[in-house]
Motif scaffolding. Structure first.
Motif, short mmCIF file in Angstrom:
data_model
loop_
_atom_site.label_atom_id
_atom_site.label_comp_id
_atom_site.label_asym_id
_atom_site.label_seq_id
_atom_site.Cartn_x
_atom_site.Cartn_y
_atom_site.Cartn_z
N LEU A 78 0.83 -1.22 0.00
CA LEU A 78 0.00 0.00 0.00
C LEU A 78 0.86 1.26 0.00
O LEU A 78 1.93 1.30 0.59
CB LEU A 78 -0.92 0.01 1.23
CG LEU A 78 -1.85 -1.19 1.40
CD1 LEU A 78 -2.76 -0.97 2.61
CD2 LEU A 78 -2.69 -1.42 0.15
N TYR B 190 -2.74 6.01 1.87
CA TYR B 190 -3.27 5.37 3.08
C TYR B 190 -2.60 5.93 4.33
O TYR B 190 -1.69 5.33 4.90
CB TYR B 190 -3.14 3.85 2.96
CG TYR B 190 -3.95 3.35 1.77
CD1 TYR B 190 -5.34 3.28 1.84
CD2 TYR B 190 -3.34 3.04 0.56
CE1 TYR B 190 -6.10 2.89 0.75
CE2 TYR B 190 -4.08 2.64 -0.54
CZ TYR B 190 -5.47 2.57 -0.44
OH TYR B 190 -6.22 2.19 -1.52
N ARG C 286 -15.82 -5.62 0.32
CA ARG C 286 -15.07 -6.58 -0.50
C ARG C 286 -14.72 -7.75 0.38
O ARG C 286 -14.27 -7.57 1.53
CB ARG C 286 -13.78 -5.95 -1.06
CG ARG C 286 -14.01 -4.77 -1.97
CD ARG C 286 -14.67 -5.15 -3.28
NE ARG C 286 -13.75 -5.68 -4.27
CZ ARG C 286 -13.22 -4.95 -5.27
NH1 ARG C 286 -13.51 -3.67 -5.38
NH2 ARG C 286 -12.42 -5.52 -6.15
N ALA D 178 -3.08 -4.10 -3.09
CA ALA D 178 -3.08 -2.65 -3.26
C ALA D 178 -3.98 -2.25 -4.43
O ALA D 178 -4.74 -1.28 -4.34
CB ALA D 178 -1.66 -2.15 -3.47
N ILE E 196 -6.62 -3.84 -5.65
CA ILE E 196 -8.03 -4.02 -5.29
C ILE E 196 -8.49 -2.88 -4.39
O ILE E 196 -9.56 -2.31 -4.57
CB ILE E 196 -8.23 -5.39 -4.61
CG1 ILE E 196 -8.07 -6.50 -5.64
CG2 ILE E 196 -9.60 -5.47 -3.93
CD1 ILE E 196 -8.16 -7.90 -5.07
N LEU E 197 -7.63 -2.53 -3.43
CA LEU E 197 -7.99 -1.48 -2.49
C LEU E 197 -8.11 -0.13 -3.21
O LEU E 197 -9.06 0.62 -3.00
CB LEU E 197 -6.93 -1.41 -1.39
CG LEU E 197 -7.39 -0.91 -0.04
CD1 LEU E 197 -8.58 -1.72 0.46
CD2 LEU E 197 -6.27 -0.98 0.97
N ASN E 198 -7.16 0.16 -4.08
CA ASN E 198 -7.20 1.42 -4.83
C ASN E 198 -8.47 1.50 -5.69
O ASN E 198 -9.10 2.55 -5.79
CB ASN E 198 -5.97 1.55 -5.73
CG ASN E 198 -4.71 1.78 -4.92
OD1 ASN E 198 -4.77 2.15 -3.75
ND2 ASN E 198 -3.55 1.54 -5.53
N GLU E 199 -8.84 0.35 -6.28
CA GLU E 199 -10.04 0.31 -7.09
C GLU E 199 -11.28 0.58 -6.22
O GLU E 199 -12.13 1.39 -6.57
CB GLU E 199 -10.13 -1.07 -7.76
CG GLU E 199 -11.39 -1.31 -8.54
CD GLU E 199 -11.62 -2.80 -8.73
OE1 GLU E 199 -10.89 -3.42 -9.53
OE2 GLU E 199 -12.53 -3.35 -8.07
N GLU E 200 -11.33 -0.08 -5.06
CA GLU E 200 -12.48 0.09 -4.17
C GLU E 200 -12.58 1.52 -3.66
O GLU E 200 -13.67 2.05 -3.47
CB GLU E 200 -12.37 -0.90 -2.99
CG GLU E 200 -13.54 -0.90 -2.02
CD GLU E 200 -14.88 -1.30 -2.64
OE1 GLU E 200 -14.85 -2.06 -3.63
OE2 GLU E 200 -15.92 -0.85 -2.14
N MET E 201 -11.43 2.16 -3.46
CA MET E 201 -11.43 3.52 -2.94
C MET E 201 -11.45 4.58 -4.05
O MET E 201 -11.31 5.77 -3.79
CB MET E 201 -10.20 3.75 -2.04
CG MET E 201 -10.13 2.84 -0.81
SD MET E 201 -11.61 2.84 0.23
CE MET E 201 -11.54 4.48 0.94
N ASN E 202 -11.58 4.11 -5.30
CA ASN E 202 -11.62 5.02 -6.46
C ASN E 202 -10.36 5.87 -6.61
O ASN E 202 -10.45 7.06 -6.89
CB ASN E 202 -12.81 5.96 -6.34
CG ASN E 202 -13.97 5.45 -7.15
OD1 ASN E 202 -13.86 4.41 -7.82
ND2 ASN E 202 -15.09 6.15 -7.09
N VAL E 203 -9.21 5.26 -6.38
CA VAL E 203 -7.96 6.01 -6.52
C VAL E 203 -7.44 5.79 -7.94
O VAL E 203 -7.39 4.66 -8.42
CB VAL E 203 -6.89 5.49 -5.53
CG1 VAL E 203 -5.60 6.25 -5.68
CG2 VAL E 203 -7.41 5.59 -4.11
#
Lengths: 220, 169
Positions: free
Chosen positions: A47, A53, A182, B158, B160-167
Motif C-alpha cells: 500500500l 493510506y 469486498r 493494493a 483491489i484497495l485502490n479500485e475500491e477507494m476510487n484512486v
C-alpha cells in the motif's frame, strides 16, 4: 429499510458515491495475533502509505505485545522513518479469552464494543477498515455500520480471509460475509461456495497454471 | 557435517510430537543423518520434553524452551524444520526457504490446518506427515524434490484497495 439499503450487496451506487472521500484515507488495520498479524502486514506491504493510506490506526488486542512490536518494526522499515507520526495503535479488549466463562463474556463483549465506539467516533472516523479474521474485528465492523446506517459516513470494510482457510471460511468470515464491501479469499475452492468472494493469489500459487490465476493482475 | 534440526509446536502444546522427536529411535535416525543439534520449541509440552533420556549426549546436542518472541533465528540456523500446521509458522518457514515437514495435530477440533498442509504438499513446497509416519517420512525425506515458495505479490491487494477507494494511479 435503511439497514437493507446500506448492505453492500444492495448495489445502490448513489448512496455509496455520496460518501466517497478523497485520499489520503484514514486507514484502520485490524491485527489478530501470530499468523493473522503476519498476513495482515504482508497485505499492507504494497500500500502507498505516503500519499494514499494515511494516517494508519492499527487495532490490536490489549494483551498482544508481540503484534505491537511487529507494528513498530513494520512501520519503521516501510516508511524508513523512526519518528513517523502517521500511525498509531488502538487497543481493544478481547471479546472472549480462550477458556473464559460464558457468564462473563457479555461484559467483555460490551467493553470491546465501547473501545470500538472510541475508535469509530473519533474526531475523524476512519475511511476504511481492513481485517483478516481475528474475532476482534467483529466489534469494530459492527460499530463501523452505525455511521453508515445514520447516513453520516460510509466506512469501507475490506475483509481478507486468512491463507489458512482452504475449503471452509472461518467463523468471523461467515459472520462478515454479507456485510463487508469486498470479501477476498486466498484459495480458489472458496469462490465456488461463496459467490461474493473474490480470489486473490497473494502467494502466487497459481502463477504457472494458466486459466486459474488472473495474469493481467500479476506483475512478473 | 554438523546439521541442525528445529522442531516447533507453536503456542499450544503437542505432546505426541515432543515425545517422538526426543525418543531413542528418532535421535538415532537424526545422528545417522548427520544432525549434531536438535532445537525444540515445546510450548505447553514441557513434561513430554523433560521425560527424555538422552543416551547420545556426546553425539547430539539437545536444546529446548517453551516460547520466544521470535523463532526466526532458530529457523534461520536450521537445516531442516519440523513444524505444527499453523499457517503463520508455515509461511514464515517457507519464506526462509527452509526444508519443512509439517505435522498436524489431529486432536484439534478443526481440521482446516491439515487441508492447508496437504494443499501446500501437493504443490511441492513442503512435506506433510502424520505423527505415526514421521519417522518414515524423515528416513525418505528428499530435499531436492522441494520447490521454493514464490515471493508474495505485493501489488494485488493494493490494486483491489485502490479500485475500491476510487484512486487513480
Amino acid at each position: 429499510m435503511r439497514l437493507y439499503k446500506v448492505l453492500p450487496l444492495h448495489k445502490d451506487k448513489i448512496t455509496r458515491s455520496i460518501h466517497l472521500p478523497k485520499p489520503p484515507f484514514k486507514t484502520c488495520i485490524v491485527l489478530g495475533s501470530g499468523g493473522h498479524t503476519m498476513e495482515m502486514l504482508q497485505l499492507a506491504e504494497g500500500l502507498d502509505f505516503q500519499k494514499i493510506y494515511r494516517p494508519r490506526i492499527y487495532v490490536i488486542a490489549n494483551n498482544d505485545h508481540l503484534s505491537l512490536e511487529k507494528v513498530h518494526e513494520f512501520e519503521n522499515r516501510k516508511t524508513g522513518d523512526k519518528s513517523n507520526k502517521y500511525y498509531k495503535v488502538h487497543k481493544i479488549p478481547r471479546s472472549r479469552l480462550v477458556g473464559q466463562s460464558w457468564l462473563t463474556t457479555p461484559f467483555s463483549i460490551f467493553k470491546a464494543l465501547l473501545a470500538s465506539i472510541n475508535l469509530i467516533f473519533e474526531r475523524d472516523s476512519p475511511d476504511l477498515i481492513i481485517c483478516n479474521g481475528p474475532g476482534s474485528c467483529i466489534p469494530v465492523c459492527v460499530i463501523s455500520y452505525l455511521p453508515r446506517i445514520m447516513g453520516l459516513k460510509w466506512i469501507k470494510l475490506i475483509y481478507v480471509e486468512s491463507f489458512a482457510r482452504v475449503k471452509t471460511l472461518s467463523l468471523t468470515g461467515k459472520l462478515l460475509y454479507r456485510f463487508v464491501d469486498r470479501f477476498l479469499v486466498q484459495w480458489i475452492y472458496l469462490i465456488e461456495k461463496y459467490p461474493r468472494a473474490e480470489y486473490i493469489d497473494i502467494y502466487r500459487l497459481n502463477d504457472d497454471k494458466s486459466g486459474i490465476s488472473d495474469h493481467s493482475a500479476s506483475t512478473e | 557435517m554438523s546439521r541442525i534440526i528445529f522442531v516447533t509446536v507453536g503456542s499450544t502444546g503437542f505432546d505426541q510430537i515432543i515425545s517422538l522427536v526426543t525418543s531413542t529411535p528418532f535421535l538415532q535416525l537424526l545422528i545417522s543423518q548427520g544432525f549434531a543439534k536438535l532445537v525444540v520449541q515445546y510450548g505447553k509440552s514441557r513434561n513430554s520434553f523433560i521425560k527424555m533420556q538422552n543416551n547420545f549426549i556426546n553425539e547430539i546436542e539437545i536444546i529446548g524452551y517453551d516460547y520466544k518472541p521470535s523463532l526466526r533465528e532458530d529457523m534461520k540456523i536450521a537445516d531442516l524444520i519440523i513444524s505444527h500446521a499453523g499457517s503463520g509458522s508455515i509461511l514464515e518457514i517457507l519464506r526462509l526457504y527452509k526444508p519443512l515437514i509439517v505435522v498436524a495435530n489431529e486432536n484439534l477440533m478443526d481440521n482446516h490446518q491439515i487441508e492447508l498442509a496437504i494443499e501446500l504438499q501437493s504443490k511441492g513446497y513442503l512435506v506433510y506427515s502424520s505423527i505415526s509416519n514421521l519417522l518414515e517420512t524423515l528416513k525418505s525425506f528428499n530435499y531436492k524434490n522441494l520447490i521454493p515458495f514464490p515471493q508474495p505479490n505485493d501489488t494485488l491487494f493494493a490494486n483491489i484497495l485502490n479500485e475500491e477507494m476510487n484512486v487513480d494511479i
